[in-house]
Motif scaffolding. Structure first.
Motif, PDB file in Angstrom:
ATOM      1  N   ILE A 157       9.195   1.860 -14.093  1.00 33.85           N
ATOM      2  CA  ILE A 157       9.529   3.269 -14.284  1.00 33.85           C
ATOM      3  C   ILE A 157       8.936   4.108 -13.158  1.00 33.85           C
ATOM      4  O   ILE A 157       7.776   3.930 -12.789  1.00 33.85           O
ATOM      5  N   VAL A 158       9.733   5.009 -12.630  1.00 34.27           N
ATOM      6  CA  VAL A 158       9.245   6.001 -11.675  1.00 34.27           C
ATOM      7  C   VAL A 158       9.173   7.340 -12.391  1.00 34.27           C
ATOM      8  O   VAL A 158      10.148   7.787 -12.994  1.00 34.27           O
ATOM      9  N   VAL A 159       8.008   7.962 -12.345  1.00 32.10           N
ATOM     10  CA  VAL A 159       7.791   9.265 -12.984  1.00 32.10           C
ATOM     11  C   VAL A 159       7.453  10.272 -11.887  1.00 32.10           C
ATOM     12  O   VAL A 159       6.537  10.057 -11.092  1.00 32.10           O
ATOM     13  N   LYS A 160       8.199  11.362 -11.848  1.00 26.68           N
ATOM     14  CA  LYS A 160       7.924  12.428 -10.878  1.00 26.68           C
ATOM     15  C   LYS A 160       7.427  13.657 -11.620  1.00 26.68           C
ATOM     16  O   LYS A 160       8.016  14.089 -12.609  1.00 26.68           O
ATOM     17  N   VAL A 161       6.316  14.220 -11.140  1.00 23.61           N
ATOM     18  CA  VAL A 161       5.770  15.426 -11.754  1.00 23.61           C
ATOM     19  C   VAL A 161       5.653  16.502 -10.698  1.00 23.61           C
ATOM     20  O   VAL A 161       5.264  16.248  -9.553  1.00 23.61           O
ATOM     21  N   GLY A 162       6.000  17.726 -11.085  1.00 26.08           N
ATOM     22  CA  GLY A 162       6.000  18.844 -10.151  1.00 26.08           C
ATOM     23  C   GLY A 162       4.670  19.589 -10.101  1.00 26.08           C
ATOM     24  O   GLY A 162       3.814  19.441 -10.981  1.00 26.08           O
ATOM     25  N   ASP A 219      11.919  18.844  -1.589  1.00 23.06           N
ATOM     26  CA  ASP A 219      12.760  17.778  -2.120  1.00 23.06           C
ATOM     27  C   ASP A 219      11.979  16.544  -2.558  1.00 23.06           C
ATOM     28  O   ASP A 219      12.388  15.430  -2.356  1.00 23.06           O
ATOM     29  N   ASN A 220      10.786  16.763  -3.163  1.00 23.14           N
ATOM     30  CA  ASN A 220      10.092  15.639  -3.776  1.00 23.14           C
ATOM     31  C   ASN A 220      10.883  15.070  -4.945  1.00 23.14           C
ATOM     32  O   ASN A 220      10.685  13.916  -5.335  1.00 23.14           O
ATOM     33  N   ASP A 221      11.746  15.863  -5.533  1.00 22.72           N
ATOM     34  CA  ASP A 221      12.650  15.339  -6.563  1.00 22.72           C
ATOM     35  C   ASP A 221      13.581  14.302  -5.945  1.00 22.72           C
ATOM     36  O   ASP A 221      13.797  13.221  -6.502  1.00 22.72           O
ATOM     37  N   ARG A 222      14.127  14.626  -4.797  1.00 24.22           N
ATOM     38  CA  ARG A 222      14.993  13.696  -4.090  1.00 24.22           C
ATOM     39  C   ARG A 222      14.196  12.464  -3.648  1.00 24.22           C
ATOM     40  O   ARG A 222      14.678  11.337  -3.734  1.00 24.22           O
ATOM     41  N   ALA A 240       6.080  28.968 -12.009  1.00 23.80           N
ATOM     42  CA  ALA A 240       4.670  29.103 -11.684  1.00 23.80           C
ATOM     43  C   ALA A 240       4.421  29.650 -10.294  1.00 23.80           C
ATOM     44  O   ALA A 240       3.351  30.156 -10.008  1.00 23.80           O
ATOM     45  N   GLY A 241       5.371  29.525  -9.391  1.00 28.53           N
ATOM     46  CA  GLY A 241       5.190  30.066  -8.062  1.00 28.53           C
ATOM     47  C   GLY A 241       4.399  29.195  -7.112  1.00 28.53           C
ATOM     48  O   GLY A 241       4.012  29.651  -6.041  1.00 28.53           O
ATOM     49  N   VAL A 242       4.104  27.943  -7.491  1.00 29.48           N
ATOM     50  CA  VAL A 242       3.326  27.069  -6.610  1.00 29.48           C
ATOM     51  C   VAL A 242       4.149  25.930  -6.058  1.00 29.48           C
ATOM     52  O   VAL A 242       3.727  25.243  -5.142  1.00 29.48           O
ATOM     53  N   GLY A 243       5.323  25.693  -6.599  1.00 23.56           N
ATOM     54  CA  GLY A 243       6.181  24.627  -6.095  1.00 23.56           C
ATOM     55  C   GLY A 243       7.380  25.208  -5.382  1.00 23.56           C
ATOM     56  O   GLY A 243       7.591  26.412  -5.350  1.00 23.56           O
ATOM     57  N   THR A 244       8.174  24.314  -4.785  1.00 25.86           N
ATOM     58  CA  THR A 244       9.366  24.785  -4.084  1.00 25.86           C
ATOM     59  C   THR A 244      10.629  24.249  -4.719  1.00 25.86           C
ATOM     60  O   THR A 244      11.715  24.723  -4.436  1.00 25.86           O
ATOM     61  N   GLY A 245      10.520  23.244  -5.558  1.00 25.28           N
ATOM     62  CA  GLY A 245      11.705  22.657  -6.169  1.00 25.28           C
ATOM     63  C   GLY A 245      12.044  23.345  -7.471  1.00 25.28           C
ATOM     64  O   GLY A 245      11.175  23.635  -8.286  1.00 25.28           O
ATOM     65  N   MET A 281      15.402  23.736 -10.644  1.00 25.25           N
ATOM     66  CA  MET A 281      16.283  22.860 -11.409  1.00 25.25           C
ATOM     67  C   MET A 281      17.400  22.298 -10.537  1.00 25.25           C
ATOM     68  O   MET A 281      17.878  21.178 -10.763  1.00 25.25           O
ATOM     69  N   THR A 282      17.803  23.027  -9.513  1.00 27.47           N
ATOM     70  CA  THR A 282      18.872  22.542  -8.643  1.00 27.47           C
ATOM     71  C   THR A 282      18.487  21.215  -7.986  1.00 27.47           C
ATOM     72  O   THR A 282      19.258  20.264  -7.987  1.00 27.47           O
ATOM     73  N   THR A 283      17.278  21.169  -7.428  1.00 21.26           N
ATOM     74  CA  THR A 283      16.860  19.926  -6.762  1.00 21.26           C
ATOM     75  C   THR A 283      16.708  18.791  -7.753  1.00 21.26           C
ATOM     76  O   THR A 283      16.943  17.634  -7.408  1.00 21.26           O
ATOM     77  N   LYS A 284      16.323  19.097  -8.978  1.00 25.34           N
ATOM     78  CA  LYS A 284      16.158  18.047  -9.985  1.00 25.34           C
ATOM     79  C   LYS A 284      17.501  17.475 -10.407  1.00 25.34           C
ATOM     80  O   LYS A 284      17.655  16.257 -10.572  1.00 25.34           O
ATOM     81  N   VAL A 285      18.483  18.340 -10.589  1.00 24.49           N
ATOM     82  CA  VAL A 285      19.817  17.863 -10.960  1.00 24.49           C
ATOM     83  C   VAL A 285      20.421  17.047  -9.816  1.00 24.49           C
ATOM     84  O   VAL A 285      21.057  16.015 -10.035  1.00 24.49           O
ATOM     85  N   GLU A 286      20.204  17.497  -8.588  1.00 25.69           N
ATOM     86  CA  GLU A 286      20.701  16.733  -7.444  1.00 25.69           C
ATOM     87  C   GLU A 286      20.029  15.366  -7.372  1.00 25.69           C
ATOM     88  O   GLU A 286      20.679  14.349  -7.112  1.00 25.69           O
ATOM     89  N   ALA A 287      18.715  15.328  -7.602  1.00 28.73           N
ATOM     90  CA  ALA A 287      17.989  14.052  -7.587  1.00 28.73           C
ATOM     91  C   ALA A 287      18.476  13.134  -8.698  1.00 28.73           C
ATOM     92  O   ALA A 287      18.639  11.923  -8.494  1.00 28.73           O
ATOM     93  N   ALA A 288      18.709  13.705  -9.876  1.00 30.27           N
ATOM     94  CA  ALA A 288      19.224  12.902 -10.982  1.00 30.27           C
ATOM     95  C   ALA A 288      20.591  12.321 -10.633  1.00 30.27           C
ATOM     96  O   ALA A 288      20.893  11.165 -10.962  1.00 30.27           O
ATOM     97  N   GLY A 289      21.403  13.107  -9.927  1.00 29.85           N
ATOM     98  CA  GLY A 289      22.714  12.614  -9.509  1.00 29.85           C
ATOM     99  C   GLY A 289      22.609  11.473  -8.518  1.00 29.85           C
ATOM    100  O   GLY A 289      23.375  10.502  -8.582  1.00 29.85           O
ATOM    101  N   ILE A 290      21.638  11.562  -7.590  1.00 28.74           N
ATOM    102  CA  ILE A 290      21.442  10.485  -6.616  1.00 28.74           C
ATOM    103  C   ILE A 290      21.049   9.193  -7.327  1.00 28.74           C
ATOM    104  O   ILE A 290      21.599   8.119  -7.058  1.00 28.74           O
ATOM    105  N   ALA A 291      20.086   9.300  -8.232  1.00 29.34           N
ATOM    106  CA  ALA A 291      19.621   8.107  -8.941  1.00 29.34           C
ATOM    107  C   ALA A 291      20.710   7.534  -9.840  1.00 29.34           C
ATOM    108  O   ALA A 291      20.921   6.314  -9.883  1.00 29.34           O
TER     109      ALA A 291
END
Length: 458
Positions: free
Chosen positions: A80-85, A239-242, A298-303, A305-315
């Motif tokens: 399992i790969v788990v990504k946390v923001g 794009d850490n989601d990607r 929170a204002g501390v990340g750059t990703g 929901m768009t990047t997450k949906v795109e990453a989910a599509g890639i996987a």
């Protein structure tokens, strides 16, 4: 009066009966046979409901069973790969939140032990992850956010130099925090910093894959992040989601879980009434009507929901199921419960390096193809030869990724070029045999080999 299921259950618990396996009869303590209905012989979890008209069992858990069936791949996942923001690990003002990190590690440690509450279902399903320990790769953002407070920065800086300085300080703090937290479970972690550009190159790609595989084989948890101090694309576009989707493919993961501060994809603004969570996505068309947000809270990340949906599509396109939910629901997400949004696999696995080439590489130049070469590359899936090139632009070296464009300037493919940009003008429009006679055997080869080429619009 016939015995009810409830009275049979009470008697069984009280030791009043002694059933004979395989029979349809019980015997009372006096030895007299008592008829036992099928429902009484098949205990089930939870309350039992029987239709008084038909005597058939009913259940109010149809929806739960449907969800469990849909997410069976989650319980059976072995790797399992788990990504946390960033927003799930830090405070809004910067600095790591130790309690949040520990809470995430608590969940991952249980998952590694196979303590997910799905052992019975997995064993019955015969999955790879049935009843055994699991392997976890953690892709963690948060280096820049963790470095803000120590450097006296109140918020994420906009200039690249200070972002990279914060990443340099924060990455050490981030890994140190994970090391201490996993140590509570006698688990070691290994830091793996990757760059998208490197991963499209054969040698670097193989080295990264071998390192991750060896860390997992030795019982460690790889903590992966993009090398923020040099990977300017990641810092600008978040794009850490990607990256997580590509790492999932790199390690041949059975599941990708994307954790953030939102508990799934909604059909509207989740902060407004009347919106609902989208439980599953079977094809990209399922989200065609949905407007996806792009900014984190929170204002501390750059990703977002768009990047997450795109990453989910890639996987998903690479054959890997994905669960997208909030970090507070990580335990439920990793045990197959109805939380977040589940993305069904939509394609099959391809060569690892080609996935990186398509989604993570930055073209260093472009080659314009004539119509015949476009047909050969796109339709015939052939290599690009010098004779099919009409023009070249950019400055690149052999081994760099370049775009292949048609006569109208549309990118139709991307590939790793075998020649420097300065060499190509004298190759344009000529056959490899002619070039070999004039320039030597090293020029009797493709400009881009089909094994190093991926179509962008097949």
């Amino acid at each position: 009066m016939p015995r009810t299921a409830a009275s049979s259950a009470v008697n069984a618990l009280a030791g009043m009966t002694a059933r004979q396996p395989g029979s349809g009869w019980d015997r009372s303590r006096h030895g007299h046979p008592l008829p036992v209905r099928r429902l009484d012989r098949c205990p089930v979890p939870g309350p039992l409901r029987v239709d008084c008209q038909t005597g058939h069992r009913t259940s109010g858990e149809g929806k739960k069973r449907k969800v469990a069936g849909v997410r069976q791949a989650v319980g059976e996942a072995r790797r399992i790969v788990v990504k946390v923001g960033s927003s799930s690990l830090t405070t809004a003002s910067g600095g790591l939140d130790a309690d949040r990190v520990d809470a995430l590690v608590d969940v991952l440690a249980k998952v590694r032990r196979g303590d997910t509450g799905t052992r019975r279902a997995s064993v019955e399903g015969g999955g790879r992850g049935a009843g055994g320990e699991k392997e976890v790769v953690l892709v963690s953002s948060g280096a820049i956010a963790a470095g803000l407070a120590p450097l006296g920065l109140r918020r994420r800086p906009k200039d690249l130099a200070r972002q990279q300085a914060a990443a340099s300080v924060g990455q050490g703090l981030l890994v140190a925090r994970y090391t201490a937290s996993f140590a509570r479970y006698a688990v070691r972690v290994g830091q793996v910093l990757l760059t998208s550009d490197d991963m499209s190159r054969r040698a670097h790609h193989r080295n990264a894959q071998r390192t991750l595989d060896k860390l997992l084989a030795m019982g460690a948890v790889p903590v992966v992040n993009e090398n923020d101090t040099v990977a300017t694309d990641e810092i600008r576009f978040g794009d850490n989601d990607r990256l997580a989707a590509l790492v999932a493919h790199l390690v041949r993961a059975d599941l990708l879980t994307l954790l953030s501060d939102v508990d799934g994809v909604y059909d509207g603004d989740p902060g407004k009434p009347g919106t609902s969570r989208i439980a599953e996505v079977r094809t990209p068309e399922d989200l065609a009507h949905v407007e996806i947000g792009s900014a984190g809270k929170a204002g501390v990340g750059t990703g977002g929901m768009t990047t997450k949906v795109e990453a989910a599509g890639i996987a998903a396109a690479a054959g890997i199921p994905v669960v997208l939910t909030s970090a507070v629901h990580a335990a439920d997400a990793l045990t197959g419960k109805d939380t977040g949004t589940y993305f069904h696999p939509t394609g099959k696995r391809s060569a690892d390096r080609l996935l990186w080439l398509q989604h993570a590489s930055t073209p260093q130049g472009a080659l314009t193809l004539d119509d015949g070469a476009v047909r050969a590359v796109v339709v015939g899936r052939k290599s690009l030869l010098p004779a099919g090139i009409a023009a070249v632009e950019g400055e690149f070296s052999a081994g760099d990724p370049v775009e292949l464009r048609d006569g109208e300037g549309r990118a139709v493919a991307r590939g790793l070029v075998n020649f420097d940009a300065k060499e190509i003008p004298r190759l344009i429009g000529r056959s490899t045999r002619e070039l070999a006679r004039e320039l030597g055997p090293a020029y009797e080869r493709e400009v881009v080999h089909r094994d190093d080429l991926v179509l962008l619009h097949p």
